[in-house]
Write an enzyme that holds these catalytic residues in place. Structure first.
Site, short mmCIF file in Angstrom:
data_model
loop_
_atom_site.label_atom_id
_atom_site.label_comp_id
_atom_site.label_asym_id
_atom_site.label_seq_id
_atom_site.Cartn_x
_atom_site.Cartn_y
_atom_site.Cartn_z
N HIS A 45 49.11 43.01 20.37
CA HIS A 45 49.83 43.51 19.19
C HIS A 45 49.41 42.75 17.94
O HIS A 45 50.21 42.56 17.03
CB HIS A 45 51.34 43.33 19.37
CG HIS A 45 51.87 43.97 20.60
ND1 HIS A 45 52.06 43.29 21.77
CD2 HIS A 45 52.24 45.26 20.83
CE1 HIS A 45 52.54 44.13 22.68
NE2 HIS A 45 52.65 45.32 22.14
N LYS A 80 56.64 46.01 30.58
CA LYS A 80 55.86 44.85 30.12
C LYS A 80 56.80 43.87 29.43
O LYS A 80 57.70 44.28 28.68
CB LYS A 80 54.75 45.30 29.16
CG LYS A 80 53.78 46.31 29.79
CD LYS A 80 52.52 46.55 28.97
CE LYS A 80 52.74 47.05 27.56
NZ LYS A 80 53.52 48.32 27.46
N GLY A 133 55.60 50.27 23.21
CA GLY A 133 55.04 50.61 21.92
C GLY A 133 53.74 51.39 22.10
O GLY A 133 53.05 51.25 23.10
N SER A 134 53.42 52.21 21.11
CA SER A 134 52.15 52.93 21.14
C SER A 134 51.03 52.05 20.57
O SER A 134 51.26 50.92 20.14
CB SER A 134 52.27 54.22 20.34
OG SER A 134 53.15 55.11 20.98
N GLY A 135 49.81 52.56 20.57
CA GLY A 135 48.66 51.79 20.09
C GLY A 135 47.86 51.18 21.22
O GLY A 135 46.89 50.47 20.98
N HIS A 136 48.29 51.45 22.48
CA HIS A 136 47.62 50.88 23.65
C HIS A 136 46.98 51.96 24.51
O HIS A 136 46.70 51.74 25.68
CB HIS A 136 48.63 50.11 24.51
CG HIS A 136 49.42 49.10 23.75
ND1 HIS A 136 48.82 48.09 23.04
CD2 HIS A 136 50.75 48.95 23.57
CE1 HIS A 136 49.76 47.35 22.47
NE2 HIS A 136 50.93 47.86 22.75
N ASP A 180 61.17 45.77 24.56
CA ASP A 180 61.08 46.61 25.76
C ASP A 180 62.08 46.17 26.81
O ASP A 180 62.76 46.99 27.43
CB ASP A 180 59.66 46.53 26.34
CG ASP A 180 58.62 47.22 25.46
OD1 ASP A 180 58.98 48.20 24.79
OD2 ASP A 180 57.46 46.78 25.46
#
Lengths: 330, 330
Positions: A218, A106, A55-58, A111
C-alpha cells in the site's frame, strides 16, 4: 516524470473496472454493483462458502480468484481501503450455502475490524463464520499489530478452496487455512513506489542506487534501503530471511510464489524465479511447485515479492487440484 | 526518473528468464537452451506442428502460449530482435510430427526473412511448411512493408491451435490462419514508452499532456500525438478505426482483446474493457468473447492495445476449445 493513469476519474476507477471485469468473465462470475461483490456464477449448495476481500489496487486479487476451486465471493473496497462491514455482510450472506462461511482476511486494521463486525452480524443471523487471518510479511514481524498479510493469501485461497470443493467442513477449513498461514512467509522489495490512480507522484521516491527492502503493498515504506545491484543478489536477500523464519532445511519441499507488484515485466520475474530455484536448490530445498506472475499487486509499483510455503503431500495435493477462475486456472 | 531493471546483465536476461520459465512450468514445457526453444512437453504424432516466435520483450508471447491447444514450439530472439534462421530451423524440425509445420509470423522484416529461410531449408529436408503472416496493426496501414503484426497473433495461435488439435491438415490450418488475420485489426496507444533491459532512458519521452497514438511494440513512435484525457475518450479513439477497417455493423459478433503493453495495471485494462463493451454495444456490435490482460507486451511500456476479430460460429467454437498453456488456460 509525472505518473499518469489511464482512468476517467479516481472515484470511478473501482466501479468501472469491476463492471469491465464482470463483462469479461460472464461465464465465471456474477457481479453485485451495489455492494461491489464479485460472486462465483454458480454457488454450490452444502459447500462451505469462501469469502475474501480488502482494498482494491491489488488486482487480480481478490476478484480474479473467484471461481470453482477457490473463492465464492470477493468484496472490493476503494483503492487501498477496506470494504465496509455492510458490504462484507452482504457477501457473507451470499456465500453461505448452508454450511457456513470461511473469511480469508489479510492482516490490516481496517479489514480485520470490518470482517469481524460482519462475522458478528452473521452470528446473530445464525450463519456460522470462521476467520483465517493471513499474516505472512516477514518485514513486519516486530510490528505491534502483527505481520501484514500479502501474497500468501493466494495459497490460503487456493488450498482452502480445493478442500472446500472436496467437502471439508468449516472447522476443518479454518484449521487448514491457519496451518497454511503458519507455514508461509513473504518478503518484498521495490525499485519504485506505486502511485494512486490520478496521482502524479509516487508514494515515495528512491535514489537510483537504492532499493526499498521489506516494502508493503500500500505504498508503505520498507524496513531498510539496500544498495541496488544485480537481481540475483537482491533475490538472495529476500530468500535468506524466509528460509530462516520457516526453519527450512534439506530436503524440505516448498511451494514458491514469485509475485510481481504491478510494474514488473515478466522477464524480470522469471529470471528471479531461476535464482530462487538455484538458491534453494543449493540448500537442498526443493521447489515442488511454483507460481510466477503478478498476482498480488500494488498498482504500478515496480518490484516483487517472494513467498515460500513449507509443503507436504496434503498441501501439494490441494494445490494441484483443479481451479477455474479468471486469474488462475489449471 | 531513471528507469531501472531487476536484471543481472542485459545479455543474460533472455537465457536466464527462459531458464526460470522452464523451471516454473516443467509439467507443460521442455526447454532447449542452445536454440532458445520452448517446446510443448509432449508433442502429438500426426498433428500439424505450430511454431511461432520473434524478438523477446513481449512476454508472455510466445513461450507462454506453448501447450495443448496452442503452440508446439516458441523460438526466442534477443530483446526486440528476430531469432536466427538456424534457431527457427531447429524449432521447425522439432515441431514436425509427420504432418508438416505451420509458422505463425508477425510481420517484421527480420522475422519474415528468417522464418522464410527456415522454411526453405525445411523444404529441402522434405518437411512441409506453411506460413501465416500476421499483420493487424492499423497504425501501419500505409507502411511500405505492410502492417505490423501485434496482438492478433494470440487469436491466430489460439484458433489454429484448436483446429490442429482437432486434426486439421496443414493447408486447412494455413487458410484458417489467413482468414483470422484478414478479419482482425489492432490499434495501440501509450502513456509512456518502454526502456530496454539495462537502459536508464525510455525509447521516447512524452509531454504530460500528450499520448502516443498508434505506437508499436518495439518502441516505435506512433502515427500521432493526441491530447491526454479521460480513458473513455482514448478507448473510443482506438475503437473507431478498427470498426471502420473491419466494416463492422450490427449485429456482428467480435472477439475482443484488451491488451496491456507491460506497465499497465489491471484496473486500467478492465475499465477500458467496460468502455469497449459499451461503445461497441451502442453500435449494435456484440463482444461475443473477450480477453483482458497483458499478453503481448513491450517491456515496461505503459499503454494498451485493442484488437477486434470479426467472429462467426466456427471461430467462436475454436476460440472456446480447451487450451492449457502457461499464460492461457481454459
Amino acid at each position: 516524470v509525472t505518473r499518469r493513469h489511464l482512468i476517467n476519474a479516481p472515484d470511478e476507477v473501482i466501479p468501472e473496472a469491476l463492471a469491465g471485469f464482470a463483462l469479461t468473465y460472464p461465464h465465471l462470475v456474477a457481479y453485485d454493483s451495489e455492494a461491489a461483490l464479485v460472486l462465483r456464477r454458480e454457488l454450490t449448495p452444502g459447500k462451505v462458502g469462501l469469502i475474501s476481500g480488502g482494498g482494491s489496487g491489488h488486482e487480480p486479487l481478490h476478484a480474479g480468484f473467484v471461481g470453482a476451486g477457490m473463492l465464492d465471493v470477493a468484496v472490493a473496497g476503494a483503492v487501498f481501503a477496506s470494504p465496509t462491514a455492510l458490504q462484507i455482510h452482504t457477501g457473507t450472506v451470499a456465500a453461505d450455502q448452508g454450511a457456513g462461511v470461511l473469511q480469508i482476511v489479510k492482516n490490516y486494521t481496517g479489514d480485520v475490524l470490518n470482517f469481524s463486525i460482519a462475522r458478528e452480524i452473521a452470528a446473530d443471523e445464525d450463519i456460522a463464520v470462521e476467520t483465517v487471518l493471513v499474516d505472512d510479511d516477514v518485514a513486519t514481524t516486530s510490528s505491534k499489530v502483527g505481520r501484514r498479510g500479502t501474497a500468501a493469501v493466494i495459497a490460503v485461497e487456493k488450498i482452502c478452496g480445493a478442500a472446500a470443493e472436496a467437502g471439508a467442513d468449516l472447522a476443518t477449513l479454518a484449521a487448514l487455512g491457519r496451518r497454511v498461514v503458519g507455514q508461509a512467509r513473504t518478503l518484498s522489495l521495490a525499485l519504485s513506489a506505486c502511485s494512486h490512480p490520478g496521482d502524479a507522484e509516487p508514494a515515495f521516491v528512491l535514489p537510483d542506487d537504492l532499493v526499498e527492502f521489506g516494502v508493503g503493498i500500500h505504498g508503505e515504506r520498507g524496513t531498510a534501503r539496500i544498495p541496488f545491484g544485480p537481481a540475483d543478489g537482491l533475490v538472495d536477500q529476500l530468500v535468506e530471511p524466509l528460509v530462516t523464519e520457516l526453519q527450512l532445511t534439506a530436503p524440505d519441499p516448498v511451494i514458491a510464489i514469485v509475485n510481481g507488484l504491478g510494474g514488473t515485466y515478466p522477464l524480470q520475474l522469471f529470471l528471479a524465479a531461476r535464482r530462487l530455484h538455484d538458491g534453494l536448490g543449493q540448500r537442498g530445498i526443493s521447489v515442488a511447485r511454483s507460481l510466477v506472475g503478478s498476482y498480488v499487486t500494488s498498482l504500478d509499483m515496480h518490484g516483487l515479492s517472494i513467498t515460500l510455503l513449507r509443503a507436504d503431500e496434503q498441501l501439494l495435493s490441494l494445490w494441484d487440484a483443479p481451479v477455474r477462475t479468471p486469474a488462475l486456472t489449471w
